[in-house]
Design an enzyme around this catalytic site. Structure first.
Site, PDB file in Angstrom:
ATOM      1  N   TYR A 176       5.077  -8.085  15.857  1.00 56.01           N
ATOM      2  CA  TYR A 176       5.165  -6.841  15.082  1.00 56.01           C
ATOM      3  C   TYR A 176       5.819  -5.743  15.918  1.00 56.01           C
ATOM      4  CZ  TYR A 176       3.512  -2.948  12.135  1.00 56.01           C
ATOM      5  OH  TYR A 176       3.417  -1.828  11.328  1.00 56.01           O
ATOM      6  N   PHE A 189       0.837  -1.205   0.000  1.00 56.36           N
ATOM      7  CA  PHE A 189       0.000   0.000   0.000  1.00 56.36           C
ATOM      8  C   PHE A 189       0.877   1.264   0.000  1.00 56.36           C
ATOM      9  CE2 PHE A 189      -2.131   2.726   3.450  1.00 56.36           C
ATOM     10  CZ  PHE A 189      -2.714   3.584   2.535  1.00 56.36           C
ATOM     11  N   TYR A 230      23.755   0.746  14.189  1.00 60.23           N
ATOM     12  CA  TYR A 230      24.549   0.911  12.949  1.00 60.23           C
ATOM     13  C   TYR A 230      24.966   2.377  12.790  1.00 60.23           C
ATOM     14  CZ  TYR A 230      24.470  -3.705  10.767  1.00 60.23           C
ATOM     15  OH  TYR A 230      24.704  -5.026  10.475  1.00 60.23           O
ATOM     16  N   ASN A 234      19.952  -7.064   7.123  1.00 61.83           N
ATOM     17  CA  ASN A 234      20.408  -7.156   5.729  1.00 61.83           C
ATOM     18  C   ASN A 234      20.409  -5.806   5.027  1.00 61.83           C
ATOM     19  OD1 ASN A 234      20.971  -9.931   5.663  1.00 61.83           O
ATOM     20  ND2 ASN A 234      18.808 -10.432   5.318  1.00 61.83           N
ATOM     21  N   GLY A 242      23.199  -3.787   6.412  1.00 60.82           N
ATOM     22  CA  GLY A 242      24.468  -4.294   5.860  1.00 60.82           C
ATOM     23  C   GLY A 242      24.683  -3.783   4.446  1.00 60.82           C
TER      24      GLY A 242
HETATM   25  P1  NAD Z   1       1.586  -3.589   3.188  1.00 62.71           P
HETATM   26  O1  NAD Z   1       1.351  -4.908   3.815  1.00 62.71           O
HETATM   27  O2  NAD Z   1       0.653  -3.125   2.134  1.00 62.71           O
HETATM   28  O3  NAD Z   1       3.053  -3.482   2.614  1.00 62.71           O
HETATM   29  C1  NAD Z   1       4.136  -4.229   3.112  1.00 62.71           C
HETATM   30  C2  NAD Z   1       4.866  -4.814   1.915  1.00 62.71           C
HETATM   31  O4  NAD Z   1       6.005  -5.556   2.378  1.00 62.71           O
HETATM   32  C3  NAD Z   1       3.992  -5.786   1.115  1.00 62.71           C
HETATM   33  O5  NAD Z   1       4.078  -5.457  -0.250  1.00 62.71           O
HETATM   34  C4  NAD Z   1       4.608  -7.148   1.434  1.00 62.71           C
HETATM   35  O6  NAD Z   1       4.423  -8.084   0.407  1.00 62.71           O
HETATM   36  C5  NAD Z   1       6.050  -6.780   1.663  1.00 62.71           C
HETATM   37  N1  NAD Z   1       6.788  -7.751   2.485  1.00 62.71           N
HETATM   38  C6  NAD Z   1       6.368  -8.335   3.632  1.00 62.71           C
HETATM   39  N2  NAD Z   1       7.331  -9.151   4.100  1.00 62.71           N
HETATM   40  C7  NAD Z   1       8.374  -9.090   3.220  1.00 62.71           C
HETATM   41  C8  NAD Z   1       9.641  -9.711   3.136  1.00 62.71           C
HETATM   42  N3  NAD Z   1      10.054 -10.577   4.070  1.00 62.71           N
HETATM   43  N4  NAD Z   1      10.443  -9.407   2.075  1.00 62.71           N
HETATM   44  C9  NAD Z   1      10.039  -8.548   1.129  1.00 62.71           C
HETATM   45  N5  NAD Z   1       8.852  -7.920   1.145  1.00 62.71           N
HETATM   46  C10 NAD Z   1       8.022  -8.189   2.188  1.00 62.71           C
HETATM   47  O7  NAD Z   1       1.634  -2.523   4.391  1.00 62.71           O
HETATM   48  P2  NAD Z   1       1.790  -0.944   4.345  1.00 62.71           P
HETATM   49  O8  NAD Z   1       0.625  -0.391   5.051  1.00 62.71           O
HETATM   50  O9  NAD Z   1       2.136  -0.461   2.996  1.00 62.71           O
HETATM   51  O10 NAD Z   1       3.041  -0.764   5.311  1.00 62.71           O
HETATM   52  C11 NAD Z   1       4.345  -0.476   4.820  1.00 62.71           C
HETATM   53  C12 NAD Z   1       5.291  -0.272   5.987  1.00 62.71           C
HETATM   54  O11 NAD Z   1       4.839   0.812   6.794  1.00 62.71           O
HETATM   55  C13 NAD Z   1       5.395  -1.476   6.914  1.00 62.71           C
HETATM   56  O12 NAD Z   1       6.721  -1.629   7.323  1.00 62.71           O
HETATM   57  C14 NAD Z   1       4.517  -1.116   8.075  1.00 62.71           C
HETATM   58  O13 NAD Z   1       4.932  -1.743   9.251  1.00 62.71           O
HETATM   59  C15 NAD Z   1       4.701   0.393   8.134  1.00 62.71           C
HETATM   60  N6  NAD Z   1       3.538   1.041   8.769  1.00 62.71           N
HETATM   61  C16 NAD Z   1       2.347   1.152   8.117  1.00 62.71           C
HETATM   62  C17 NAD Z   1       1.257   1.737   8.751  1.00 62.71           C
HETATM   63  C18 NAD Z   1      -0.096   1.895   8.083  1.00 62.71           C
HETATM   64  O14 NAD Z   1      -1.014   2.414   8.715  1.00 62.71           O
HETATM   65  N7  NAD Z   1      -0.274   1.508   6.838  1.00 62.71           N
HETATM   66  C19 NAD Z   1       1.397   2.208  10.070  1.00 62.71           C
HETATM   67  C20 NAD Z   1       2.631   2.063  10.705  1.00 62.71           C
HETATM   68  C21 NAD Z   1       3.701   1.491  10.036  1.00 62.71           C
HETATM   69  N1  UDP Z   2      24.379  -7.773   3.522  1.00 64.82           N
HETATM   70  C1  UDP Z   2      23.603  -7.715   2.379  1.00 64.82           C
HETATM   71  N2  UDP Z   2      24.071  -6.971   1.326  1.00 64.82           N
HETATM   72  C2  UDP Z   2      25.260  -6.314   1.354  1.00 64.82           C
HETATM   73  C3  UDP Z   2      26.019  -6.373   2.533  1.00 64.82           C
HETATM   74  C4  UDP Z   2      25.551  -7.112   3.596  1.00 64.82           C
HETATM   75  O1  UDP Z   2      22.532  -8.281   2.305  1.00 64.82           O
HETATM   76  O2  UDP Z   2      25.596  -5.668   0.364  1.00 64.82           O
HETATM   77  C5  UDP Z   2      23.850  -8.527   4.657  1.00 64.82           C
HETATM   78  C6  UDP Z   2      24.684  -9.737   5.002  1.00 64.82           C
HETATM   79  O3  UDP Z   2      23.801 -10.852   5.066  1.00 64.82           O
HETATM   80  C7  UDP Z   2      25.199  -9.445   6.385  1.00 64.82           C
HETATM   81  C8  UDP Z   2      24.285  -8.392   6.923  1.00 64.82           C
HETATM   82  O4  UDP Z   2      23.838  -7.675   5.786  1.00 64.82           O
HETATM   83  O5  UDP Z   2      25.106 -10.581   7.197  1.00 64.82           O
HETATM   84  C9  UDP Z   2      24.930  -7.436   7.878  1.00 64.82           C
HETATM   85  O6  UDP Z   2      26.052  -6.883   7.252  1.00 64.82           O
HETATM   86  P1  UDP Z   2      27.269  -6.307   8.087  1.00 64.82           P
HETATM   87  O7  UDP Z   2      28.319  -5.873   7.134  1.00 64.82           O
HETATM   88  O8  UDP Z   2      26.771  -5.309   9.040  1.00 64.82           O
HETATM   89  O9  UDP Z   2      27.704  -7.519   8.987  1.00 64.82           O
HETATM   90  P2  UDP Z   2      28.526  -8.851   8.702  1.00 64.82           P
HETATM   91  O10 UDP Z   2      28.654  -9.030   7.222  1.00 64.82           O
HETATM   92  O11 UDP Z   2      29.813  -8.578   9.363  1.00 64.82           O
HETATM   93  O12 UDP Z   2      27.713  -9.908   9.349  1.00 64.82           O
END
Ligand code: NAD
Ligand code: UDP
Ligand code: UDP
Length: 317
Positions: A151, A19, A165, A105, A108
């Site tokens: 959450y 969204f 970081y 990640n 990183g």
């Molecule tokens: P949403 O669920 O529509 O969007 C979240 C997106 O993240 C989705 O497209 C989903 O597929 C993707 N996603 C989930 N897990 C993932 C993963 N492991 N790897 C890659 N993609 C992943 O929700 P939103 O309302 O658009 O929220 C977006 C962000 O804003 C979120 O981090 C949410 O916590 C934060 N947020 C939203 C609200 C709100 O009212 N909408 C309030 C507070 C915080």
């Molecule tokens: N990482 C990544 N992309 C990058 C560099 C790092 O996804 O270009 C990820 C990687 O999995 C790593 C994590 O980010 O474990 C944290 O990175 P950082 O350099 O802080 O720590 P380290 O590599 O020493 O664990």
């Protein structure tokens, strides 16, 4: 320093097919940036970005942020995480992994590239607050072991990682605490109050109030929210946040139900269901920091933002 010699940046939006993420992609492309939209499509939909697929500066990438990612970008907006209680409680372990491993990640990645990174945090870090309205100085009242904890605590730990970081590795970080946001492209089945009430009203079904309906929330229209996030990203480096981004207008769920009924012209009755566990009683942002540091305040009052949202749901269902 930017990886490009010109103003155009290459920007990663995680959760970009969701969204909020899809609206952010729209706005960044309008400004001429290159956008990499990353999503695992857990709650996001290709349909949210279908209109961008042919855009020369847009790239859609299926990836899960809990796995490492090696690409080259200048800025990262980290939005990946399901946001609605029914979605984030569906697989709570994955929700915490998404916030915590996802943050590690992306941090990183930002560290390797020297990229600026913004975290979409949440008002849920305040839990069921005993300070009202919530200021950024308030540490919150969060249950660490309840159904919402995957959450809330995941997002709190992500904030910790961002600040560590920043302190340990000198990363340029931005943390936005987002309050309830609504607008077109909300998932019609996400179970959130705005989507539920509008869908129920449009279908002539009973409107479901949880508990007494006296609990309050503050609702921010999506365009205002995106403007706030982009201002935060573009603020001076010393502005790390956390910064509350939300609309301080506060409404009880009963008031919201009446407003939705009025604007949809629906005859739906109001029915009462049990209050979910740990449901916060009240929530309203103090936005003094956003006003002072970003020159930002929301412009769209609830009654105005509901109209385009209702239009969207009318065509979506
Ligand atoms: P949403 O669920 O529509 O969007 C979240 C997106 O993240 C989705 O497209 C989903 O597929 C993707 N996603 C989930 N897990 C993932 C993963 N492991 N790897 C890659 N993609 C992943 O929700 P939103 O309302 O658009 O929220 C977006 C962000 O804003 C979120 O981090 C949410 O916590 C934060 N947020 C939203 C609200 C709100 O009212 N909408 C309030 C507070 C915080
Ligand atoms: N990482 C990544 N992309 C990058 C560099 C790092 O996804 O270009 C990820 C990687 O999995 C790593 C994590 O980010 O474990 C944290 O990175 P950082 O350099 O802080 O720590 P380290 O590599 O020493 O664990
Ligand atoms: N709520 C409600 N009826 C619904 C859905 C939600 O009364 O059909 C209530 C819910 O109990 C909460 C408020 O509306 O008090 C906001 O819920 P939502 O899930 O949208 O957001 P959050 O609780 O995360 O702020």
């Amino acid at each position: 320093m930017s990886r490009n010699y010109h103003e155009t940046k290459r920007i990663l939006v995680t959760g970009g097919a969701g969204f909020l993420g899809s609206h952010l992609c729209d706005r960044l492309l309008e400004q001429g940036h290159e956008v990499i939209c990353l999503d695992n499509f857990f709650t996001g939909r290709r349909g949210n970005v279908a209109h961008l697929l042919q855009h020369p500066n847009f790239e859609l990438m299926r990836h899960d942020v809990t796995f490492p990612l090696f690409i080259e970008v200048d800025e990262i907006y980290n939005l990946a995480c399901p946001a609605s209680p029914i979605h984030y409680q569906h697989d709570p372990v994955q929700t915490t992994k998404t916030s915590v491993h996802g943050a590690i990640n992306m941090l990183g990645l930002a560290k390797r590239l020297g990229a600026k990174i913004l975290q979409a945090s949440t008002s849920e870090v305040y839990g069921d607050p005993d300070v009202h309205p919530q200021t950024e100085e308030y540490w919150g009242r969060v249950n660490p072991i309840g159904p919402r904890s995957c959450y809330d605590e995941g997002k709190r730990c992500a904030e910790t990682l961002f600040f560590d970081y920043h302190r340990q590795h000198g990363l340029k970080i931005k943390v936005a605490r987002i309050f309830n946001t609504y607008g077109p492209r909300m998932h019609p089945a996400d179970g959130r109050v705005v989507s539920n009430f509008i869908v129920q009203a449009l279908r002539g079904e009973p409107i479901t109030l949880y508990g007494s309906g006296e609990q309050t929330r503050s609702f921010c229209y999506v365009d205002d929210l995106i403007d706030g996030l982009m201002r935060l990203m573009n603020s001076p480096d010393e502005v790390t946040g956390p910064v509350n981004i939300g609309n301080p207008g506060e409404f009880s769920m009963r008031q919201l139900a009446e407003l939705v009924k009025e604007q949809t012209g629906s005859a739906s009755e109001l029915v009462f269901h049990p209050l979910p566990a740990d449901d916060p009683k009240q929530r309203r942002p103090d936005i003094g920091k956003a006003q002072a540091l970003l020159g930002w305040a929301p412009r769209v009052p609830l009654a105005e933002g509901l109209a385009p949202t209702i239009d969207y749901f009318r065509s979506a269902i």
